[in-house]
Design a protein around this motif. Sequence first.
Motif, PDB file in Angstrom:
ATOM      1  N   GLY A  73       0.820  -1.215   0.000  1.00  0.00           N
ATOM      2  CA  GLY A  73       0.000   0.000   0.000  1.00  0.00           C
ATOM      3  C   GLY A  73       0.849   1.258   0.000  1.00  0.00           C
ATOM      4  O   GLY A  73       0.549   2.228  -0.699  1.00  0.00           O
ATOM      5  N   ARG A  74       1.926   1.242   0.768  1.00  0.00           N
ATOM      6  CA  ARG A  74       2.813   2.407   0.791  1.00  0.00           C
ATOM      7  C   ARG A  74       3.519   2.578  -0.549  1.00  0.00           C
ATOM      8  O   ARG A  74       3.668   3.704  -1.046  1.00  0.00           O
ATOM      9  N   ALA A  75       3.954   1.474  -1.157  1.00  0.00           N
ATOM     10  CA  ALA A  75       4.597   1.566  -2.472  1.00  0.00           C
ATOM     11  C   ALA A  75       3.617   2.111  -3.502  1.00  0.00           C
ATOM     12  O   ALA A  75       3.978   2.955  -4.339  1.00  0.00           O
ATOM     13  N   ARG A  76       2.388   1.676  -3.436  1.00  0.00           N
ATOM     14  CA  ARG A  76       1.363   2.171  -4.370  1.00  0.00           C
ATOM     15  C   ARG A  76       1.102   3.662  -4.153  1.00  0.00           C
ATOM     16  O   ARG A  76       0.957   4.421  -5.108  1.00  0.00           O
ATOM     17  N   SER A  77       1.046   4.086  -2.883  1.00  0.00           N
ATOM     18  CA  SER A  77       0.800   5.502  -2.603  1.00  0.00           C
ATOM     19  C   SER A  77       1.974   6.382  -3.022  1.00  0.00           C
ATOM     20  O   SER A  77       1.786   7.566  -3.297  1.00  0.00           O
TER      21      SER A  77
END
Length: 100
Positions: A85-89
């Motif tokens: 999720g952090r990589a996507r954000s």
Amino acid sequence: MTDFLSGLLLLAGGLFYAAGTLGLLRFPDVYSRLHALAKADNLGLGFILASLACQAETLAAALKLLLIWPLVLAASAAVGYAIAGRARSLGIEPWHGGEE
């Protein structure tokens, strides 16, 4: 016989850990690396814990060892979800084989 089975399980666990480490080093993006680590390392841990459970002196000790596995599976899923999720954000897109 128990020592032989325990040795086989320990060897299988080590091989899965090695495969997960190889995936971490070789795969092209964060999502592929997470997948390799989550699958291979969790299976390797299961084999190693099964090996240790075979060597446990009591059933209670073996069950305590085996209880570690589902707890780590849940933690691994939660941490993998958070990292992805952090990589996507941050805008990191999955690798698509060099297609632009």
